[in-house]
Write an enzyme that holds these catalytic residues in place. Sequence first.
Site, PDB file in Angstrom:
ATOM      1  N   ASP A  13       0.927  -1.105  -0.020  1.00 16.65           N
ATOM      2  CA  ASP A  13      -0.216   0.011   0.261  1.00 16.65           C
ATOM      3  C   ASP A  13       0.769   1.057   0.043  1.00 16.65           C
ATOM      4  O   ASP A  13       1.441   1.536   0.984  1.00 16.65           O
ATOM      5  CB  ASP A  13      -0.893   0.106   1.227  1.00 16.65           C
ATOM      6  N   ASP A 130      -7.978  -6.916  -0.041  1.00 12.90           N
ATOM      7  CA  ASP A 130      -7.846  -5.644   0.538  1.00 12.90           C
ATOM      8  C   ASP A 130      -8.721  -5.640   1.924  1.00 12.90           C
ATOM      9  O   ASP A 130      -9.772  -6.148   1.837  1.00 12.90           O
ATOM     10  CB  ASP A 130      -8.163  -4.556  -0.523  1.00 12.90           C
ATOM     11  N   TYR A 227      -0.390   0.244  14.614  1.00 10.47           N
ATOM     12  CA  TYR A 227      -0.998   0.083  13.367  1.00 10.47           C
ATOM     13  C   TYR A 227      -0.640   0.844  12.326  1.00 10.47           C
ATOM     14  O   TYR A 227      -0.622   1.999  12.434  1.00 10.47           O
ATOM     15  CB  TYR A 227      -2.382   0.429  13.931  1.00 10.47           C
ATOM     16  N   LYS A 230      -4.035  -2.660   7.614  1.00  5.38           N
ATOM     17  CA  LYS A 230      -4.137  -4.129   7.320  1.00  5.38           C
ATOM     18  C   LYS A 230      -3.223  -4.704   6.517  1.00  5.38           C
ATOM     19  O   LYS A 230      -2.457  -3.994   5.664  1.00  5.38           O
ATOM     20  CB  LYS A 230      -5.488  -4.593   7.110  1.00  5.38           C
ATOM     21  N   ASP A 285     -15.199   1.826   4.440  1.00  7.28           N
ATOM     22  CA  ASP A 285     -13.825   1.343   4.086  1.00  7.28           C
ATOM     23  C   ASP A 285     -14.089  -0.165   3.651  1.00  7.28           C
ATOM     24  O   ASP A 285     -13.141  -0.932   3.673  1.00  7.28           O
ATOM     25  CB  ASP A 285     -12.757   1.447   4.950  1.00  7.28           C
TER      26      ASP A 285
END
EC number: 3.1.3.11
Length: 379
Positions: A13, A130, A227, A230, A285
């Site tokens: 990403d 995703d 974080y 993902k 999202d």
Amino acid sequence: MGERITLSVIKADIGGFVGHSSVHPRLLETAERYLAESKLLIDYRVAHVGDDIDLIMTHKYGVDCPEIHHLAWNVFLQCTEVARELKLYGAGQDLLSDAFSGNVKGMGPGVAEMEFEERKSEPIIVFAADKTEPGAWNLPLYKMFADPFNTIGLVIDPKMHQGFRFEVYDLIKNERVEFSLPEELYDLLVFIGAPGRYCIKSVYSKTTGEIAAVSSTQRLNLMAGRYVGKDDPVCIVRCQSGLPAVGEALEPFANPHLVAGWMRGSHIGPLMPVGLDQSAPTRFDGPPRVVAMGFQLSGGRLVGPQDFFGDVAFDKARQTANEIASYLRSLGPFEPHRLPLEDMEYTTMPEVMAKLKNRFVKVDHRDDREPAAEELGAK
């Protein structure tokens, strides 16, 4: 033996357009241009699902090749520069290091690679997801290679009847274990039923010993200690001739299963199979998406892709996923839609909890006891 081919799928990403939903065309053009200049590759494709760029590359240098990994790293760096110029959201967020160290594993990008001798006909599927994590492949891979209700070849194909060998990673302890199926089926399920920790890394044919499937198992949060989004995993599956047919490899996704990820990486949601033109997650999202790109290999050349989940046969799966998503969204911040606290460790939740820690006071459980009979009489 014939010449061996390596198929490498490396994803990252590099910056979302808009928010976390998709990839700007200029990033894809940059990746295409950079790979086209390389003399290392036999062939390549640049794809994306959601806001992740997927580099699909064939070459002759084996897995974990430093030159191939460096090439992918440089592609992502070039794309990051464009993402920063365009002020895309989370530009370069998957790149956890400033300097390449010989292998992109542990540096942020997800990696799935396999080396094999190309068969007379070599159909493969590259799955890319995703808004979810590597454990999202556990159930589909189990169904493809171990469930006769999904894969009839396990029953009637003599080349598959002996079963498959599963390699499982413990992402917390950095350990691996192998299971021989079908005889160790129940033992396998003890572990892969906990996809947040145990992930199927690879699958091998017990008949030929050849690799049949491989997935990316990188956990961004565990590598970064915080974080950063993902993991958005990828997976390669070889098909036909002693391996699951293409339709058997796609069938597990006809019934959407629940995966961790979605909004802020903190929610449970259905994994929705979508065509390449529907891969931009928008609702909260999400919901989490998966695409399936089919290729035939010809001397290492990638013939394709075929957009498998663009088929109307998966419309019902998408409808089911939307219905599941609506129900889960009605639960708002409550579990089981929100992840349990132990899975929120690498989100921003601990910062919120830390602000309130001084407001907690000890509870004296003696105050909660039932009054004795004499106390009641005295009253």
